[in-house]
Design a protein around this motif. Sequence first.
Motif, PDB file in Angstrom:
ATOM      1  N   PHE A  55       0.849  -1.182   0.000  1.00 42.06           N
ATOM      2  CA  PHE A  55       0.000   0.000   0.000  1.00 42.06           C
ATOM      3  C   PHE A  55       0.888   1.236   0.000  1.00 42.06           C
ATOM      4  O   PHE A  55       2.023   1.191   0.463  1.00 42.06           O
ATOM      5  CB  PHE A  55      -0.878   0.054   1.260  1.00 42.06           C
ATOM      6  N   HIS A  56       0.331   2.339  -0.468  1.00 38.59           N
ATOM      7  CA  HIS A  56       1.024   3.622  -0.334  1.00 38.59           C
ATOM      8  C   HIS A  56       0.072   4.574   0.372  1.00 38.59           C
ATOM      9  O   HIS A  56      -1.036   4.818  -0.098  1.00 38.59           O
ATOM     10  CB  HIS A  56       1.432   4.207  -1.684  1.00 38.59           C
ATOM     11  N   HIS A  57       0.504   5.103   1.515  1.00 39.38           N
ATOM     12  CA  HIS A  57      -0.277   6.078   2.259  1.00 39.38           C
ATOM     13  C   HIS A  57       0.404   7.423   2.083  1.00 39.38           C
ATOM     14  O   HIS A  57       1.628   7.522   2.225  1.00 39.38           O
ATOM     15  CB  HIS A  57      -0.334   5.694   3.744  1.00 39.38           C
ATOM     16  N   PRO A  58      -0.370   8.481   1.765  1.00 38.00           N
ATOM     17  CA  PRO A  58       0.258   9.768   1.494  1.00 38.00           C
ATOM     18  C   PRO A  58       1.045  10.357   2.663  1.00 38.00           C
ATOM     19  O   PRO A  58       1.984  11.118   2.443  1.00 38.00           O
ATOM     20  CB  PRO A  58      -0.918  10.668   1.111  1.00 38.00           C
ATOM     21  N   ALA A  59       0.710  10.006   3.889  1.00 40.70           N
ATOM     22  CA  ALA A  59       1.413  10.581   5.042  1.00 40.70           C
ATOM     23  C   ALA A  59       2.587   9.730   5.521  1.00 40.70           C
ATOM     24  O   ALA A  59       3.602  10.263   5.944  1.00 40.70           O
ATOM     25  CB  ALA A  59       0.439  10.808   6.193  1.00 40.70           C
ATOM     26  N   VAL A  60       2.455   8.404   5.480  1.00 39.42           N
ATOM     27  CA  VAL A  60       3.505   7.549   6.041  1.00 39.42           C
ATOM     28  C   VAL A  60       4.280   6.772   4.986  1.00 39.42           C
ATOM     29  O   VAL A  60       5.240   6.083   5.310  1.00 39.42           O
ATOM     30  CB  VAL A  60       2.943   6.585   7.116  1.00 39.42           C
ATOM     31  N   GLY A  61       3.877   6.872   3.726  1.00 35.60           N
ATOM     32  CA  GLY A  61       4.634   6.232   2.655  1.00 35.60           C
ATOM     33  C   GLY A  61       4.216   4.804   2.370  1.00 35.60           C
ATOM     34  O   GLY A  61       3.078   4.410   2.597  1.00 35.60           O
ATOM     35  N   ASP A  62       5.177   4.034   1.878  1.00 33.34           N
ATOM     36  CA  ASP A  62       4.909   2.663   1.453  1.00 33.34           C
ATOM     37  C   ASP A  62       4.805   1.729   2.653  1.00 33.34           C
ATOM     38  O   ASP A  62       5.592   1.827   3.598  1.00 33.34           O
ATOM     39  CB  ASP A  62       6.007   2.169   0.516  1.00 33.34           C
ATOM     40  N   LEU A  63       3.828   0.823   2.590  1.00 29.61           N
ATOM     41  CA  LEU A  63       3.603  -0.174   3.638  1.00 29.61           C
ATOM     42  C   LEU A  63       3.532  -1.556   3.006  1.00 29.61           C
ATOM     43  O   LEU A  63       2.880  -1.730   1.964  1.00 29.61           O
ATOM     44  CB  LEU A  63       2.286   0.087   4.369  1.00 29.61           C
ATOM     45  N   ASP A  64       4.190  -2.520   3.598  1.00 31.02           N
ATOM     46  CA  ASP A  64       4.057  -3.926   3.231  1.00 31.02           C
ATOM     47  C   ASP A  64       3.349  -4.608   4.390  1.00 31.02           C
ATOM     48  O   ASP A  64       3.930  -4.741   5.480  1.00 31.02           O
ATOM     49  CB  ASP A  64       5.419  -4.577   3.000  1.00 31.02           C
ATOM     50  N   LEU A  65       2.095  -5.005   4.175  1.00 39.20           N
ATOM     51  CA  LEU A  65       1.296  -5.585   5.256  1.00 39.20           C
ATOM     52  C   LEU A  65       0.961  -7.038   4.947  1.00 39.20           C
ATOM     53  O   LEU A  65       0.588  -7.384   3.826  1.00 39.20           O
ATOM     54  CB  LEU A  65       0.006  -4.786   5.435  1.00 39.20           C
ATOM     55  N   ASN A  66       1.111  -7.887   5.964  1.00 42.53           N
ATOM     56  CA  ASN A  66       0.705  -9.283   5.846  1.00 42.53           C
ATOM     57  C   ASN A  66      -0.813  -9.337   5.821  1.00 42.53           C
ATOM     58  O   ASN A  66      -1.479  -8.554   6.496  1.00 42.53           O
ATOM     59  CB  ASN A  66       1.217 -10.088   7.036  1.00 42.53           C
ATOM     60  N   PHE A  67      -1.363 -10.282   5.046  1.00 41.21           N
ATOM     61  CA  PHE A  67      -2.811 -10.445   5.051  1.00 41.21           C
ATOM     62  C   PHE A  67      -3.185 -11.914   5.170  1.00 41.21           C
ATOM     63  O   PHE A  67      -2.421 -12.793   4.797  1.00 41.21           O
ATOM     64  CB  PHE A  67      -3.453  -9.824   3.799  1.00 41.21           C
ATOM     65  N   GLU A  68      -4.360 -12.120   5.744  1.00 42.93           N
ATOM     66  CA  GLU A  68      -4.974 -13.448   5.807  1.00 42.93           C
ATOM     67  C   GLU A  68      -6.453 -13.270   5.538  1.00 42.93           C
ATOM     68  O   GLU A  68      -7.116 -12.448   6.184  1.00 42.93           O
ATOM     69  CB  GLU A  68      -4.753 -14.101   7.169  1.00 42.93           C
ATOM     70  N   THR A  69      -6.963 -14.003   4.568  1.00 45.62           N
ATOM     71  CA  THR A  69      -8.366 -13.907   4.199  1.00 45.62           C
ATOM     72  C   THR A  69      -9.087 -15.173   4.640  1.00 45.62           C
ATOM     73  O   THR A  69      -8.602 -16.286   4.412  1.00 45.62           O
ATOM     74  CB  THR A  69      -8.511 -13.712   2.675  1.00 45.62           C
ATOM     75  N   MET A  70     -10.235 -14.984   5.286  1.00 48.75           N
ATOM     76  CA  MET A  70     -11.049 -16.095   5.775  1.00 48.75           C
ATOM     77  C   MET A  70     -12.428 -16.015   5.140  1.00 48.75           C
ATOM     78  O   MET A  70     -13.060 -14.954   5.155  1.00 48.75           O
ATOM     79  CB  MET A  70     -11.163 -16.025   7.301  1.00 48.75           C
ATOM     80  N   GLN A  71     -12.868 -17.107   4.544  1.00 51.43           N
ATOM     81  CA  GLN A  71     -14.197 -17.159   3.968  1.00 51.43           C
ATOM     82  C   GLN A  71     -15.233 -17.209   5.086  1.00 51.43           C
ATOM     83  O   GLN A  71     -15.023 -17.855   6.109  1.00 51.43           O
ATOM     84  CB  GLN A  71     -14.348 -18.402   3.076  1.00 51.43           C
ATOM     85  N   LEU A  72     -16.345 -16.508   4.905  1.00 54.92           N
ATOM     86  CA  LEU A  72     -17.428 -16.501   5.890  1.00 54.92           C
ATOM     87  C   LEU A  72     -18.480 -17.503   5.432  1.00 54.92           C
ATOM     88  O   LEU A  72     -19.291 -17.221   4.554  1.00 54.92           O
ATOM     89  CB  LEU A  72     -18.010 -15.097   6.021  1.00 54.92           C
ATOM     90  N   ASN A  73     -18.452 -18.680   6.025  1.00 52.07           N
ATOM     91  CA  ASN A  73     -19.336 -19.763   5.596  1.00 52.07           C
ATOM     92  C   ASN A  73     -20.807 -19.433   5.779  1.00 52.07           C
ATOM     93  O   ASN A  73     -21.651 -19.945   5.049  1.00 52.07           O
ATOM     94  CB  ASN A  73     -18.989 -21.053   6.346  1.00 52.07           C
ATOM     95  N   ALA A  74     -21.137 -18.585   6.733  1.00 53.59           N
ATOM     96  CA  ALA A  74     -22.539 -18.241   6.979  1.00 53.59           C
ATOM     97  C   ALA A  74     -23.126 -17.400   5.850  1.00 53.59           C
ATOM     98  O   ALA A  74     -24.347 -17.331   5.707  1.00 53.59           O
ATOM     99  CB  ALA A  74     -22.681 -17.495   8.307  1.00 53.59           C
ATOM    100  N   ASP A  75     -22.267 -16.770   5.053  1.00 52.99           N
ATOM    101  CA  ASP A  75     -22.742 -15.913   3.960  1.00 52.99           C
ATOM    102  C   ASP A  75     -21.840 -16.134   2.746  1.00 52.99           C
ATOM    103  O   ASP A  75     -20.844 -15.440   2.565  1.00 52.99           O
ATOM    104  CB  ASP A  75     -22.715 -14.454   4.396  1.00 52.99           C
TER     105      ASP A  75
END
Length: 67
Positions: free
Chosen positions: A11-31
């Motif tokens: 990501f690039h944020h105009p105030a703090v610059g470039d960010l490398d963030l870990n992500f984990e995606t979870m499927q929502l079985n109820a929907d």
Amino acid sequence: MRLHRTGVKQFHHPAVGDLDLNFETMQLNADPGLALTALSAPAGSADDDALRLQASWAATRDQAKTT
């Protein structure tokens, strides 16, 4: 189509610059078709510092609204 469930997003944020963030995606079985994605930065990293700085700005702004 294959979805990535874990990894690093950039990501690039105009105030703090470039960010490398870990992500984990979870499927929502109820929907079917919906998913929840959590983003984080390794503790003590420059990305973690940038997120904490952003959080402090938000907290300061929210406190100013209540006073």
